[in-house]
Design an enzyme around this catalytic site. Structure first.
Site, PDB file in Angstrom:
ATOM      1  N   SER A  71       0.929  -1.200  -0.101  1.00 12.37           N
ATOM      2  CA  SER A  71       0.068   0.047  -0.063  1.00 12.37           C
ATOM      3  C   SER A  71       0.926   1.099   0.020  1.00 12.37           C
ATOM      4  O   SER A  71       2.022   1.344   0.529  1.00 12.37           O
ATOM      5  CB  SER A  71      -0.916  -0.069   1.397  1.00 12.37           C
ATOM      6  OG  SER A  71      -1.468   1.241   1.265  1.00 12.37           O
ATOM      7  N   SER A  72       0.390   2.346  -0.630  1.00  8.66           N
ATOM      8  CA  SER A  72       1.369   3.600  -0.686  1.00  8.66           C
ATOM      9  C   SER A  72       1.423   4.217   0.876  1.00  8.66           C
ATOM     10  O   SER A  72       2.280   4.816   0.963  1.00  8.66           O
ATOM     11  CB  SER A  72       0.534   4.620  -1.704  1.00  8.66           C
ATOM     12  OG  SER A  72      -0.774   4.900  -1.036  1.00  8.66           O
ATOM     13  N   CYS A  73       0.386   3.950   1.610  1.00  5.34           N
ATOM     14  CA  CYS A  73       0.662   4.481   2.899  1.00  5.34           C
ATOM     15  C   CYS A  73       1.694   3.739   4.035  1.00  5.34           C
ATOM     16  O   CYS A  73       2.094   4.178   4.861  1.00  5.34           O
ATOM     17  CB  CYS A  73      -0.863   4.376   3.617  1.00  5.34           C
ATOM     18  SG  CYS A  73      -1.203   2.696   4.290  1.00  5.34           S
TER      19      CYS A  73
ATOM     20  N   TYR B 283       0.378  -1.366  11.173  1.00  2.00           N
ATOM     21  CA  TYR B 283      -0.063  -2.098   9.840  1.00  2.00           C
ATOM     22  C   TYR B 283       1.101  -1.910   8.853  1.00  2.00           C
ATOM     23  O   TYR B 283       1.403  -2.851   8.038  1.00  2.00           O
ATOM     24  CB  TYR B 283      -1.040  -1.169   9.365  1.00  2.00           C
ATOM     25  CG  TYR B 283      -1.604  -1.364   7.896  1.00  2.00           C
ATOM     26  CD1 TYR B 283      -2.539  -2.527   7.769  1.00  2.00           C
ATOM     27  CD2 TYR B 283      -1.303  -0.704   6.960  1.00  2.00           C
ATOM     28  CE1 TYR B 283      -3.146  -2.697   6.697  1.00  2.00           C
ATOM     29  CE2 TYR B 283      -1.930  -1.012   5.500  1.00  2.00           C
ATOM     30  CZ  TYR B 283      -2.621  -1.869   5.260  1.00  2.00           C
ATOM     31  OH  TYR B 283      -3.231  -2.275   4.172  1.00  2.00           O
TER      32      TYR B 283
ATOM     33  N   LYS C 149       3.136  -4.881   6.675  1.00  6.51           N
ATOM     34  CA  LYS C 149       3.159  -4.928   5.337  1.00  6.51           C
ATOM     35  C   LYS C 149       4.790  -4.879   4.875  1.00  6.51           C
ATOM     36  O   LYS C 149       4.998  -5.654   3.790  1.00  6.51           O
ATOM     37  CB  LYS C 149       2.594  -3.697   4.772  1.00  6.51           C
ATOM     38  CG  LYS C 149       0.769  -3.743   4.605  1.00  6.51           C
ATOM     39  CD  LYS C 149       0.538  -4.707   3.684  1.00  6.51           C
ATOM     40  CE  LYS C 149      -1.075  -4.896   3.729  1.00  6.51           C
ATOM     41  NZ  LYS C 149      -1.609  -5.794   2.829  1.00  6.51           N
TER      42      LYS C 149
ATOM     43  N   HIS D 245     -12.171   4.273   4.548  1.00 10.02           N
ATOM     44  CA  HIS D 245     -11.199   5.181   3.892  1.00 10.02           C
ATOM     45  C   HIS D 245     -12.138   6.504   3.213  1.00 10.02           C
ATOM     46  O   HIS D 245     -13.133   6.372   3.384  1.00 10.02           O
ATOM     47  CB  HIS D 245     -10.693   4.546   2.743  1.00 10.02           C
ATOM     48  CG  HIS D 245      -9.608   3.470   3.369  1.00 10.02           C
ATOM     49  ND1 HIS D 245      -9.635   2.034   2.834  1.00 10.02           N
ATOM     50  CD2 HIS D 245      -8.577   3.502   4.082  1.00 10.02           C
ATOM     51  CE1 HIS D 245      -9.087   1.253   3.513  1.00 10.02           C
ATOM     52  NE2 HIS D 245      -8.203   2.285   4.074  1.00 10.02           N
TER      53      HIS D 245
HETATM   54  N1  NAP Z   1      -8.536  -0.097   0.056  1.00  6.30           N
HETATM   55  C1  NAP Z   1      -7.762   0.611  -0.111  1.00  6.30           C
HETATM   56  O1  NAP Z   1      -7.716   1.996  -0.410  1.00  6.30           O
HETATM   57  C2  NAP Z   1      -6.271   0.048  -0.236  1.00  6.30           C
HETATM   58  C3  NAP Z   1      -5.135   0.769  -0.880  1.00  6.30           C
HETATM   59  C4  NAP Z   1      -4.024   0.313  -1.025  1.00  6.30           C
HETATM   60  C5  NAP Z   1      -3.682  -1.098  -0.688  1.00  6.30           C
HETATM   61  N2  NAP Z   1      -4.737  -1.888  -0.291  1.00  6.30           N
HETATM   62  C6  NAP Z   1      -4.389  -3.129  -0.242  1.00  6.30           C
HETATM   63  O2  NAP Z   1      -5.413  -4.120  -0.729  1.00  6.30           O
HETATM   64  C7  NAP Z   1      -5.657  -5.340   0.045  1.00  6.30           C
HETATM   65  C8  NAP Z   1      -7.064  -5.599   0.214  1.00  6.30           C
HETATM   66  O3  NAP Z   1      -7.908  -4.554   0.507  1.00  6.30           O
HETATM   67  P1  NAP Z   1      -9.307  -4.178   0.331  1.00  6.30           P
HETATM   68  O4  NAP Z   1      -9.424  -2.784   0.489  1.00  6.30           O
HETATM   69  O5  NAP Z   1      -9.809  -5.222  -0.618  1.00  6.30           O
HETATM   70  O6  NAP Z   1      -9.726  -4.845   1.757  1.00  6.30           O
HETATM   71  P2  NAP Z   1     -11.070  -5.463   2.280  1.00  6.30           P
HETATM   72  O7  NAP Z   1     -12.157  -5.179   1.421  1.00  6.30           O
HETATM   73  O8  NAP Z   1     -11.321  -5.244   3.650  1.00  6.30           O
HETATM   74  O9  NAP Z   1     -10.881  -6.951   2.073  1.00  6.30           O
HETATM   75  C9  NAP Z   1     -10.178  -7.853   2.582  1.00  6.30           C
HETATM   76  C10 NAP Z   1     -10.383  -9.156   2.672  1.00  6.30           C
HETATM   77  O10 NAP Z   1      -9.639  -9.928   3.401  1.00  6.30           O
HETATM   78  C11 NAP Z   1     -10.245 -10.693   4.325  1.00  6.30           C
HETATM   79  N3  NAP Z   1      -9.706 -11.292   5.491  1.00  6.30           N
HETATM   80  C12 NAP Z   1      -9.243 -10.483   6.438  1.00  6.30           C
HETATM   81  N4  NAP Z   1      -8.839 -11.357   7.337  1.00  6.30           N
HETATM   82  C13 NAP Z   1      -9.051 -12.409   7.186  1.00  6.30           C
HETATM   83  C14 NAP Z   1      -8.922 -13.698   7.798  1.00  6.30           C
HETATM   84  N5  NAP Z   1      -8.185 -13.937   9.122  1.00  6.30           N
HETATM   85  N6  NAP Z   1      -9.269 -14.762   7.219  1.00  6.30           N
HETATM   86  C15 NAP Z   1      -9.887 -14.761   5.857  1.00  6.30           C
HETATM   87  N7  NAP Z   1      -9.978 -13.748   5.309  1.00  6.30           N
HETATM   88  C16 NAP Z   1      -9.660 -12.736   5.903  1.00  6.30           C
HETATM   89  C17 NAP Z   1     -11.783 -10.150   4.315  1.00  6.30           C
HETATM   90  O11 NAP Z   1     -12.751 -11.044   4.700  1.00  6.30           O
HETATM   91  P3  NAP Z   1     -14.264 -10.543   5.089  1.00  6.30           P
HETATM   92  O12 NAP Z   1     -14.956 -10.158   3.843  1.00  6.30           O
HETATM   93  O13 NAP Z   1     -14.885 -11.939   5.768  1.00  6.30           O
HETATM   94  O14 NAP Z   1     -13.858  -9.573   5.998  1.00  6.30           O
HETATM   95  C18 NAP Z   1     -11.918  -9.476   2.985  1.00  6.30           C
HETATM   96  O15 NAP Z   1     -12.495 -10.266   2.072  1.00  6.30           O
HETATM   97  C19 NAP Z   1      -4.891  -4.671   1.598  1.00  6.30           C
HETATM   98  O16 NAP Z   1      -3.833  -5.925   1.422  1.00  6.30           O
HETATM   99  C20 NAP Z   1      -4.781  -3.676   1.533  1.00  6.30           C
HETATM  100  O17 NAP Z   1      -3.579  -3.336   2.346  1.00  6.30           O
HETATM  101  C21 NAP Z   1      -6.072  -1.288  -0.213  1.00  6.30           C
END
Ligand code: NAP
Length: 315
Positions: free
Chosen positions: A110-112, A139, A143, A182
């Protein structure tokens, strides 16, 4: 191992915003060998369960899009959960993948997690060159451990585990929690609720002048697909929008899309945060990818599906 329509791909976190976008992109590419497990079927913090799934299924490619994710408030309030869960999920998936002979893996950074005071635009080489943002340090350290694990596995074992660094994202299946979301989902929610109530004013924190970049999750998924299908890249790579806008401009766009007709004012006693945050995306551009969804089109699509029959905010 490059991505082929016949590849067997384990997408961890396929119900999340990023994971679900990657699944849509893979399905459009004709990939039918997807291995998907919900959290109820597989808790990724359970080492034995993760190892047993990966050993039994023997995927060609693993996409790690599962993580404990949250906004500033959640990160600041629950740092123990963020470091503990993320270290566990990553170690379990990375170690089991290596041991099962998986050659290709995509890890979501992540950029953060770049240093707080980075020169702009942020290049990949700036990782680990300065102090982190204190509110999400736990966090970020998790990462960064994941990225370092990918690099170490590649160096010692010859794998191609690729860490991808997305900027702020938005898209379908985002999280609209009132206190733990967010920027974009929080703005959509605030302006949507204000418009429905007929409020005359929405007060924003700070001056609204900080510049930020936002990418649609489908654009990120297209980048991931290109990297897996067309390249053997295994060194950290930024995926961003390549352009930034002020928080005020984004708020005005959201207000227009949700039909909020009141005024937007600023609470100047609240902090602004970093003045500018934008990533350098020259490396991925040179490989042939660029963002294709404008913020206006992307936000319109997201809001339309939130308010459509069956959507989260359907009336
Ligand atoms: N969102 C952003 O703006 C952003 C920006 C940069 C990078 N990212 C990166 O992208 C990745 C995904 O982010 P996202 O925004 O898609 O997050 P998200 O919508 O919260 O999705 C995360 C997923 O991980 C699953 N999960 C979490 N803990 C788990 C566990 N113990 N066992 C099984 N599944 C688990 C969650 O399951 P549940 O559905 O059951 O909760 C969910 O499906 C992350 O690594 C994040 O750092 C996100």
């Amino acid at each position: 191992m490059r991505l082929l329509p016949s590849s067997r791909i384990f997408v961890a976190g396929h119900r999340g915003m990023v994971g679900s976008a990657i699944v849509r992109a893979l399905q459009q590419e004709g990939c039918n060998g997807l291995i998907l497990r919900s959290r109820a079927e597989l808790d990724l913090t359970d080492e034995r369960a993760v190892r047993s799934l990966i050993t039994a299924e023997r995927p060609d490619i693993v996409v790690l899009a599962a993580a404990k994710v949250g906004g500033i408030q959640a990160n600041n309030s629950f740092p123990a959960d963020f470091i503990r869960d993320n270290l566990a999920i990553q170690s379990n998936v990375l170690n089991a993948s290596l041991d099962a002979g998986v050659q290709r893996l995509l890890f979501m950074g992540s950029s953060c997690i770049y240093p707080r005071e980075c020169p702009q635009p942020i290049r990949e080489s700036y990782l680990l060159t300065g102090p982190l943002e204190p509110t999400n340090e736990a966090y970020a350290v998790a990462k960064i451990a994941g990225i370092t694990t990918c690099r170490a596995f590649n160096r010692q074992h010859g794998t191609a585990y690729l860490p991808v660094m997305p900027c702020n994202l938005y898209g379908p299946n985002d999280n609209y929690h009132p206190t733990n979301s967010h920027v974009i989902p929080a703005l959509l929610r605030r302006f949507h609720e204000a418009a429905r109530r007929g409020d005359q004013e929405v007060v924003m924190w700070g001056t609204g002048q900080p510049l930020r970049e936002f990418l649609h999750a489908d654009d990120l998924a297209a980048a991931c697909l290109m990297l897996l299908r067309d390249t053997d890249e295994a060194e950290l790579i930024n995926v961003g929008a390549g352009a930034d806008q002020s928080i005020r401009a984004i708020a005005e766009l959201v207000a227009e899309i949700v039909g909020f007709g009141g005024t937007i004012t600023h609470d100047l006693s609240k902090p602004d945060g970093t003045p500018r945050k934008i990533m350098d995306i020259e490396r991925i551009r040179a490989l042939g990818w660029q963002p294709s969804i404008s913020l206006r089109d992307g936000l319109r699509g997201v809001y339309a599906s939130l308010t459509a029959p069956g959507g989260l905010w359907a009336e």
